[in-house]
Design a protein around this motif. Structure first.
Motif, PDB file in Angstrom:
ATOM      1  N   HIS A  62      30.176  31.276  32.861  1.00 12.92           N
ATOM      2  CA  HIS A  62      31.160  32.307  32.550  1.00 12.92           C
ATOM      3  C   HIS A  62      30.636  33.664  33.026  1.00 12.92           C
ATOM      4  O   HIS A  62      30.221  34.506  32.221  1.00 12.92           O
ATOM      5  CB  HIS A  62      31.453  32.327  31.047  1.00 12.92           C
ATOM      6  CG  HIS A  62      32.106  31.080  30.565  1.00 12.92           C
ATOM      7  ND1 HIS A  62      32.351  30.842  29.224  1.00 12.92           N
ATOM      8  CD2 HIS A  62      32.580  29.997  31.229  1.00 12.92           C
ATOM      9  CE1 HIS A  62      32.942  29.659  29.096  1.00 12.92           C
ATOM     10  NE2 HIS A  62      33.083  29.136  30.296  1.00 12.92           N
ATOM     11  N   LEU A  63      30.678  33.867  34.313  1.00 18.73           N
ATOM     12  CA  LEU A  63      30.069  35.057  34.898  1.00 18.73           C
ATOM     13  C   LEU A  63      30.784  36.335  34.494  1.00 18.73           C
ATOM     14  O   LEU A  63      30.217  37.422  34.603  1.00 18.73           O
ATOM     15  CB  LEU A  63      30.052  34.936  36.427  1.00 18.73           C
ATOM     16  CG  LEU A  63      29.288  33.733  36.994  1.00 18.73           C
ATOM     17  CD1 LEU A  63      29.292  33.774  38.514  1.00 18.73           C
ATOM     18  CD2 LEU A  63      27.866  33.693  36.479  1.00 18.73           C
ATOM     19  N   GLN A  64      32.031  36.232  34.027  1.00 16.22           N
ATOM     20  CA  GLN A  64      32.750  37.433  33.604  1.00 16.22           C
ATOM     21  C   GLN A  64      32.055  38.112  32.424  1.00 16.22           C
ATOM     22  O   GLN A  64      32.171  39.334  32.242  1.00 16.22           O
ATOM     23  CB  GLN A  64      34.207  37.121  33.250  1.00 16.22           C
ATOM     24  CG  GLN A  64      34.403  36.248  32.028  1.00 16.22           C
ATOM     25  CD  GLN A  64      34.425  34.773  32.360  1.00 16.22           C
ATOM     26  OE1 GLN A  64      33.787  34.339  33.308  1.00 16.22           O
ATOM     27  NE2 GLN A  64      35.170  33.996  31.577  1.00 16.22           N
ATOM     28  N   HIS A  71      40.549  38.121  45.971  1.00 14.77           N
ATOM     29  CA  HIS A  71      41.922  38.610  45.796  1.00 14.77           C
ATOM     30  C   HIS A  71      42.001  40.120  45.975  1.00 14.77           C
ATOM     31  O   HIS A  71      42.901  40.629  46.664  1.00 14.77           O
ATOM     32  CB  HIS A  71      42.429  38.206  44.408  1.00 14.77           C
ATOM     33  CG  HIS A  71      43.642  38.953  43.961  1.00 14.77           C
ATOM     34  ND1 HIS A  71      44.894  38.745  44.503  1.00 14.77           N
ATOM     35  CD2 HIS A  71      43.798  39.938  43.021  1.00 14.77           C
ATOM     36  CE1 HIS A  71      45.774  39.550  43.918  1.00 14.77           C
ATOM     37  NE2 HIS A  71      45.140  40.286  43.028  1.00 14.77           N
ATOM     38  N   TRP A  72      41.063  40.865  45.373  1.00 19.13           N
ATOM     39  CA  TRP A  72      41.110  42.334  45.480  1.00 19.13           C
ATOM     40  C   TRP A  72      40.795  42.802  46.886  1.00 19.13           C
ATOM     41  O   TRP A  72      41.320  43.820  47.343  1.00 19.13           O
ATOM     42  CB  TRP A  72      40.148  42.949  44.460  1.00 19.13           C
ATOM     43  CG  TRP A  72      40.612  42.737  43.053  1.00 19.13           C
ATOM     44  CD1 TRP A  72      40.026  41.967  42.088  1.00 19.13           C
ATOM     45  CD2 TRP A  72      41.812  43.258  42.466  1.00 19.13           C
ATOM     46  NE1 TRP A  72      40.776  41.976  40.936  1.00 19.13           N
ATOM     47  CE2 TRP A  72      41.873  42.769  41.137  1.00 19.13           C
ATOM     48  CE3 TRP A  72      42.829  44.091  42.915  1.00 19.13           C
ATOM     49  CZ2 TRP A  72      42.918  43.090  40.267  1.00 19.13           C
ATOM     50  CZ3 TRP A  72      43.870  44.404  42.047  1.00 19.13           C
ATOM     51  CH2 TRP A  72      43.902  43.912  40.750  1.00 19.13           C
ATOM     52  N   TYR A  73      39.951  42.059  47.587  1.00 20.88           N
ATOM     53  CA  TYR A  73      39.708  42.383  48.998  1.00 20.88           C
ATOM     54  C   TYR A  73      40.988  42.218  49.805  1.00 20.88           C
ATOM     55  O   TYR A  73      41.325  43.067  50.649  1.00 20.88           O
ATOM     56  CB  TYR A  73      38.605  41.475  49.543  1.00 20.88           C
ATOM     57  CG  TYR A  73      38.399  41.573  51.038  1.00 20.88           C
ATOM     58  CD1 TYR A  73      37.931  42.753  51.622  1.00 20.88           C
ATOM     59  CD2 TYR A  73      38.673  40.481  51.861  1.00 20.88           C
ATOM     60  CE1 TYR A  73      37.736  42.830  52.995  1.00 20.88           C
ATOM     61  CE2 TYR A  73      38.481  40.559  53.229  1.00 20.88           C
ATOM     62  CZ  TYR A  73      38.018  41.739  53.789  1.00 20.88           C
ATOM     63  OH  TYR A  73      37.839  41.829  55.147  1.00 20.88           O
ATOM     64  N   PHE A 122      38.715  41.129  36.955  1.00 18.44           N
ATOM     65  CA  PHE A 122      37.531  41.525  37.731  1.00 18.44           C
ATOM     66  C   PHE A 122      37.808  42.717  38.646  1.00 18.44           C
ATOM     67  O   PHE A 122      37.231  42.820  39.730  1.00 18.44           O
ATOM     68  CB  PHE A 122      37.016  40.355  38.575  1.00 18.44           C
ATOM     69  CG  PHE A 122      36.570  39.179  37.768  1.00 18.44           C
ATOM     70  CD1 PHE A 122      35.336  39.162  37.157  1.00 18.44           C
ATOM     71  CD2 PHE A 122      37.403  38.079  37.600  1.00 18.44           C
ATOM     72  CE1 PHE A 122      34.924  38.075  36.395  1.00 18.44           C
ATOM     73  CE2 PHE A 122      37.008  36.992  36.844  1.00 18.44           C
ATOM     74  CZ  PHE A 122      35.762  36.985  36.241  1.00 18.44           C
ATOM     75  N   LEU A 123      38.676  43.620  38.210  1.00 17.08           N
ATOM     76  CA  LEU A 123      39.031  44.752  39.062  1.00 17.08           C
ATOM     77  C   LEU A 123      37.815  45.621  39.390  1.00 17.08           C
ATOM     78  O   LEU A 123      37.619  46.012  40.546  1.00 17.08           O
ATOM     79  CB  LEU A 123      40.107  45.612  38.378  1.00 17.08           C
ATOM     80  CG  LEU A 123      40.478  46.914  39.101  1.00 17.08           C
ATOM     81  CD1 LEU A 123      41.028  46.619  40.492  1.00 17.08           C
ATOM     82  CD2 LEU A 123      41.480  47.711  38.280  1.00 17.08           C
ATOM     83  N   VAL A 146      38.173  46.634  29.724  1.00 19.55           N
ATOM     84  CA  VAL A 146      39.117  45.713  29.086  1.00 19.55           C
ATOM     85  C   VAL A 146      39.983  45.025  30.142  1.00 19.55           C
ATOM     86  O   VAL A 146      40.241  43.813  30.072  1.00 19.55           O
ATOM     87  CB  VAL A 146      40.001  46.451  28.059  1.00 19.55           C
ATOM     88  CG1 VAL A 146      41.119  45.543  27.550  1.00 19.55           C
ATOM     89  CG2 VAL A 146      39.157  46.955  26.894  1.00 19.55           C
ATOM     90  N   TYR A 147      40.438  45.784  31.132  1.00 19.17           N
ATOM     91  CA  TYR A 147      41.302  45.214  32.170  1.00 19.17           C
ATOM     92  C   TYR A 147      40.525  44.246  33.065  1.00 19.17           C
ATOM     93  O   TYR A 147      41.084  43.249  33.522  1.00 19.17           O
ATOM     94  CB  TYR A 147      41.899  46.329  33.022  1.00 19.17           C
ATOM     95  CG  TYR A 147      42.961  45.843  33.982  1.00 19.17           C
ATOM     96  CD1 TYR A 147      44.256  45.585  33.539  1.00 19.17           C
ATOM     97  CD2 TYR A 147      42.672  45.626  35.327  1.00 19.17           C
ATOM     98  CE1 TYR A 147      45.228  45.120  34.407  1.00 19.17           C
ATOM     99  CE2 TYR A 147      43.637  45.168  36.199  1.00 19.17           C
ATOM    100  CZ  TYR A 147      44.918  44.913  35.740  1.00 19.17           C
ATOM    101  OH  TYR A 147      45.876  44.454  36.603  1.00 19.17           O
ATOM    102  N   SER A 148      39.253  44.528  33.291  1.00 19.91           N
ATOM    103  CA  SER A 148      38.462  43.698  34.210  1.00 19.91           C
ATOM    104  C   SER A 148      37.907  42.453  33.530  1.00 19.91           C
ATOM    105  O   SER A 148      37.909  41.361  34.114  1.00 19.91           O
ATOM    106  CB  SER A 148      37.305  44.524  34.795  1.00 19.91           C
ATOM    107  OG  SER A 148      37.788  45.630  35.518  1.00 19.91           O
ATOM    108  N   ALA A 149      37.378  42.609  32.317  1.00 16.45           N
ATOM    109  CA  ALA A 149      36.784  41.493  31.576  1.00 16.45           C
ATOM    110  C   ALA A 149      37.211  41.627  30.118  1.00 16.45           C
ATOM    111  O   ALA A 149      36.541  42.300  29.329  1.00 16.45           O
ATOM    112  CB  ALA A 149      35.269  41.498  31.708  1.00 16.45           C
TER     113      ALA A 149
END
Length: 259
Positions: free
Chosen positions: A159-161, A57-59, A87-88, A203-206
């Motif tokens: 849960h790779l995050q 998505h970010w790509y 995941f930003l 926090v925003y990413s994970a």
């Protein structure tokens, strides 16, 4: 001159040993990928595909193909980015690998290895700078950190995050640098805003990792202040050992519960 040559060889051997533990950590943790020649990647068919899709998505966002808050995985639901971790942080690195023409699954593995590498070198730096622990010992501890049981449970449960836990030593290093800057009265705001940016991005990413890390910091600080006042300066060694054990158990049990 001979002494200088001996010191140079000693430094070189220390660097080589550290790189050995770093490489060994990657080989051990990502052994299934290496053994299969990257025909297998971490994760399961459910969460694994979701996580790769969110990185993709970010790509697509950086290429102007999608809105930042609209993911194709949850189509046709709109504004669904908040349904999962974003995941930003790793998504930006993932986009860089995708821009090189690497396929999404290999790019995902590359990002996870980058995450593990950051964890290793940040832990190693945290151990040798403020604490001045011997470099071979620090390298071994950093090796154990990236193959630790919470990380293993994370992969086992797909849960790779939660592998964002590898970024925590970087935050601790920034926080300690901030307190050191307070004592020296220079560079205070640099480390303050660097830590704030790091924590906000985490926090925003994970969310789970960032939230529980912030909660751990606050509760640990409160407990240490209260506990030290309670013992009135007596039995400090016992108090510190009990505190370290409590913090470790809180982090370990909490991490396993989330995983």
């Amino acid at each position: 001159m001979l002494r200088n040559m001996g010191m140079s060889r000693f430094r070189l051997s220390g660097i080589s040993l550290t790189c050995f533990f770093w490489t060994l950590g990657l080989l051990v943790f990502f052994r299934s990928a290496f053994i299969s020649l990257f025909d297998r990647v971490l994760g399961d068919p459910g969460d694994g595909q979701l996580i790769v899709s969110l990185h993709e998505h970010w790509y697509r966002v950086l290429n102007g193909l999608e809105s930042w808050n609209q993911t194709i995985f949850f189509y046709p639901v709109e504004n669904a980015l908040g349904y999962s971790d974003t995941f930003l942080a790793t998504g930006i690195a993932f986009a860089g690998l995708r821009a090189l023409g690497i396929d999404p699954f290999l790019s995902m593995m590359g990002v996870l290895m980058l995450l593990a590498s950051i964890g290793f070198w940040a832990m190693y730096t945290w151990l040798i700078l403020p604490r001045k622990i011997a470099k071979p010992v620090a390298a071994f501890i950093a090796f154990l950190f990236i193959i630790a049981s919470p990380a293993y449970l994370t992969v086992r449960n797909a849960h790779l995050q939660l592998l964002y836990v590898w970024l925590l030593p970087m935050g601790i290093l920034l926080l300690e640098s901030y307190f050191a800057a307070l004592r020296l009265k220079r560079g205070i705001w640099v480390y303050f805003w660097a830590f704030c940016f790091w924590l906000g991005l985490l926090v925003y990413s994970a969310f789970y990792v960032g939230f529980f890390f912030a909660l751990l910091l606050l509760t640990s600080a409160g407990f240490l202040v209260w506990g030290y006042g309670y013992i009135n300066g007596n039995q400090i060694v016992v108090f510190m050992l009990a505190s370290l054990f409590a913090i470790f158990m809180a982090f370990n049990i909490g991490g396993n519960d989330v995983a």
